[in-house]
Write a protein that holds these residues in place. Structure first.
Motif, PDB file in Angstrom:
ATOM      1  N   ASP A   1       1.051  -1.461   0.325  1.00 51.49           N
ATOM      2  CA  ASP A   1      -0.142  -0.093  -0.372  1.00 51.49           C
ATOM      3  C   ASP A   1       1.158   1.365  -0.059  1.00 51.49           C
ATOM      4  N   LEU A   2      -0.265   2.282   0.234  1.00 52.79           N
ATOM      5  CA  LEU A   2       0.698   4.067  -0.328  1.00 52.79           C
ATOM      6  C   LEU A   2       1.806   3.419   1.338  1.00 52.79           C
ATOM      7  N   SER A   3       1.899   3.542   2.090  1.00 58.96           N
ATOM      8  CA  SER A   3       2.380   3.853   3.902  1.00 58.96           C
ATOM      9  C   SER A   3       3.456   2.834   3.384  1.00 58.96           C
ATOM     10  N   THR A   4       3.372   1.709   3.044  1.00 58.19           N
ATOM     11  CA  THR A   4       4.279   0.867   3.003  1.00 58.19           C
ATOM     12  C   THR A   4       5.333   1.306   1.739  1.00 58.19           C
ATOM     13  N   LEU A   5       4.776   1.803   0.481  1.00 59.69           N
ATOM     14  CA  LEU A   5       5.594   2.678  -0.256  1.00 59.69           C
ATOM     15  C   LEU A   5       6.247   3.132   0.235  1.00 59.69           C
ATOM     16  N   SER A   6       5.707   4.139   0.775  1.00 61.69           N
ATOM     17  CA  SER A   6       6.977   5.569   1.362  1.00 61.69           C
ATOM     18  C   SER A   6       8.067   4.851   2.524  1.00 61.69           C
TER      19      SER A   6
ATOM     20  N   SER B   1      12.748   5.604   2.230  1.00 60.03           N
ATOM     21  CA  SER B   1      12.952   5.588   3.351  1.00 60.03           C
ATOM     22  C   SER B   1      13.923   4.510   4.297  1.00 60.03           C
ATOM     23  N   GLN B   2      14.127   3.393   3.807  1.00 59.87           N
ATOM     24  CA  GLN B   2      14.498   2.199   4.337  1.00 59.87           C
ATOM     25  C   GLN B   2      16.000   2.515   2.998  1.00 59.87           C
TER      26      GLN B   2
ATOM     27  N   ARG C   1      22.874   5.834   2.048  1.00 58.48           N
ATOM     28  CA  ARG C   1      23.905   6.148   3.441  1.00 58.48           C
ATOM     29  C   ARG C   1      24.746   5.926   4.142  1.00 58.48           C
ATOM     30  N   LEU C   2      24.329   4.385   4.052  1.00 59.24           N
ATOM     31  CA  LEU C   2      24.909   3.608   5.325  1.00 59.24           C
ATOM     32  C   LEU C   2      26.047   2.443   4.534  1.00 59.24           C
ATOM     33  N   GLY C   3      25.610   2.496   3.414  1.00 53.03           N
ATOM     34  CA  GLY C   3      26.789   1.570   2.375  1.00 53.03           C
ATOM     35  C   GLY C   3      25.792  -0.018   2.195  1.00 53.03           C
ATOM     36  N   ILE C   4      24.470  -0.187   2.089  1.00 56.48           N
ATOM     37  CA  ILE C   4      24.317  -1.615   1.944  1.00 56.48           C
ATOM     38  C   ILE C   4      23.066  -1.632   0.706  1.00 56.48           C
ATOM     39  N   GLU C   5      23.590  -2.663  -0.107  1.00 58.74           N
ATOM     40  CA  GLU C   5      22.645  -2.819  -1.403  1.00 58.74           C
ATOM     41  C   GLU C   5      20.969  -2.887  -0.447  1.00 58.74           C
TER      42      GLU C   5
ATOM     43  N   GLY D   1      11.151   4.879  15.347  1.00 56.75           N
ATOM     44  CA  GLY D   1      10.837   4.760  14.562  1.00 56.75           C
ATOM     45  C   GLY D   1      12.054   4.942  13.599  1.00 56.75           C
ATOM     46  N   LYS D   2      13.659   5.768  14.361  1.00 61.61           N
ATOM     47  CA  LYS D   2      14.468   6.507  13.663  1.00 61.61           C
ATOM     48  C   LYS D   2      15.021   4.840  14.051  1.00 61.61           C
TER      49      LYS D   2
END
Ligand SMILES: NC(=O)c1ccc[n+]([C@@H]2O[C@H](COP(=O)([O-])OP(=O)(O)OC[C@H]3O[C@@H](n4cnc5c(N)ncnc54)[C@H](OP(=O)(O)O)[C@@H]3O)[C@@H](O)[C@H]2O)c1
Length: 271
Positions: A37-42, A46-47, A53-57, A252-253
Motif C-alpha cells: 500500500d502507499l504507506s508501505t511504499l513510503s 526511507s529504508q 547512506r550506510l553503504g548497504i545494497e 521509528g528512527k
C-alpha cells in the motif's frame, strides 16, 4: 520532556559503518513486497535512503500471489549473495504470515519474523528479534536500567508487544512486565503504577496526561497520521510530566537502524 535519542542514533550509525568497513563487500538486503500500500511504499523509500547512506545494497522484489511469494522467499534464502531478507507488512488478508515467514531462512531473517527466531526469545537466546521490539529495548537501555522496574507494555502484537514483553523478561534484563490489550480493564491504573510504559496500539494520541504518573518513562511506538501529520499513540502534552519519546524522530528512527544493524550482522555470519 522529550527524550533526545540523537546520541543513541549517532552512536549506532558509527558502529554500523565501522562494521561494514570490515566486510569484504557491502551487505545486501532483499526486500520482498506483496501488493504494497502507499504507506508501505513510503516506508520502503526511507529504508532505501538509509541503506544507501550506510553503504548497504538494497533491492526490492515484488510478488502478488502466495505461491509465488513462497517460491521467491525460498529462492532468496538459498541465494548466497543475499545477506538479509525483509518481508513488508501488511500482507494481503488471504496470506498467512506464519506460513510465509517460515520460508525465510532464519539466518537471513533480519526482521525477526521466522517462528524459529521468535521462539529463540523464549529461551533467552534472541538471534534476530523483531526490529521494533529490539529498537524499544535499545531506547529503554539508553534511558535507564530496566532491571527490577515495573514496565507496562500496551499492545500484544507479534511485531511489537509480545516480543518486547519476552525481551524485557529475559534473565539479565529482569523487568517485571504487565501486558495490556484492547480487553484490559483499568488500563490507566496499570499505566500509573508503572515506571516505564511502552505503547504500541496504533491509535492516534490515545493516551493523555491522565494516564501517567509524573516522572514515568514513556516509549511511544505508535505511528499514525492525523490531519496529514504524523503522530504517536501518546499525546505529546504527556512530555510536560513524563520523559516521552517523540513521534516522529523517536522509536521509528531507531527501528530503521536496527534493520540495517541486523543486515550487517547477517552479512558477518554469512561470510
Ligand atoms: N516505530 C516503529 O518503528 C513502528 C514499527 C511497527 C509498528 N509501529 C506502530 O506501532 C503501532 C502498533 O503496531 P502493531 O503492529 O503492534 O499494531 P497491531 O498489530 O494492530 O496491534 C495493536 C495492539 O494494540 C492493542 N490495542 C488496540 N487498541 C487498544 C486500546 N484502546 N487499549 C489497549 N490496547 C489496544 C490490540 O489489542 P488486541 O490484541 O486485543 O486487539 C493489539 O494487541 C502502530 O501505530 C504502528 O504503526 C511502529
Amino acid at each position: 520532556m522529550f527524550i533526545n535519542i540523537e546520541p543513541l542514533y549517532a552512536s549506532m550509525v558509527e558502529e554500523i559503518k565501522t562494521r561494514i568497513s570490515k566486510l569484504s563487500h557491502p551487505p545486501k538486503l532483499a526486500v520482498v513486497t506483496c501488493q504494497p500500500d502507499l504507506s508501505t511504499l513510503s516506508y520502503l523509500k526511507s529504508q532505501e535512503k538509509q541503506a544507501k547512506r550506510l553503504g548497504i545494497e538494497f533491492s526490492v522484489y515484488e510478488s502478488s500471489k502466495v505461491s509465488e511469494l513462497k517460491l521467491l522467499l525460498s529462492r532468496l534464502s538459498a541465494d548466497i549473495s543475499i545477506d538479509g531478507i525483509l518481508l513488508t507488512h501488511p500482507l494481503p488478508k488471504d496470506i498467512s504470515e506464519l506460513e510465509v515467514a517460515s520460508m525465510i531462512s532464519p539466518e537471513k531473517d533480519v526482521e525477526g519474523r521466522n517462528p524459529l527466531n521468535l521462539g529463540n526469545i523464549l529461551y533467552d537466546h534472541p538471534t534476530f528479534p523483531p526490529c521494533t521490539a529490539q529498537a524499544v529495548m535499545k531506547v529503554i537501555n539508553y534511558v535507564t536500567n530496566p532491571s527490577g522496574k515495573k514496565i507496562a507494555v500496551i499492545g500484544r502484537s507479534v511485531t511489537v508487544g509480545k516480543p518486547l514483553t519476552m525481551l524485557l523478561l529475559q534473565k539479565g534484563v529482569d523487568a517485571t512486565v504487565t501486558v495490556c490489550h484492547s480487553k484490559t480493564q483499568n488500563i490507566a491504573d496499570i499505566m500509573k503504577n508503572s515506571d516505564i510504559v511502552a505503547v504500541a496500539i496504533g491509535k492516534a494520541k490515545a493516551y493523555n496526561k491522565d494516564y501517567f504518573k509524573p516522572g514515568t518513562i514513556v516509549i511511544d511506538v505508535g505511528i499514525n497520521v492525523e490531519n496529514d501529520e504524523m503522530c504517536g499513540d501518546v499525546d505529546p502534552t504527556v512530555s510536560e510530566i513524563c520523559d516521552l519519546t517523540p513521534v516522529p524522530g523517536g522509536v521509528g528512527k531507531i527501528t530503521t537502524l536496527v534493520l540495517m544493524e541486523n543486515t550487517v550482522r547477517a552479512a558477518e555470519l554469512n561470510r
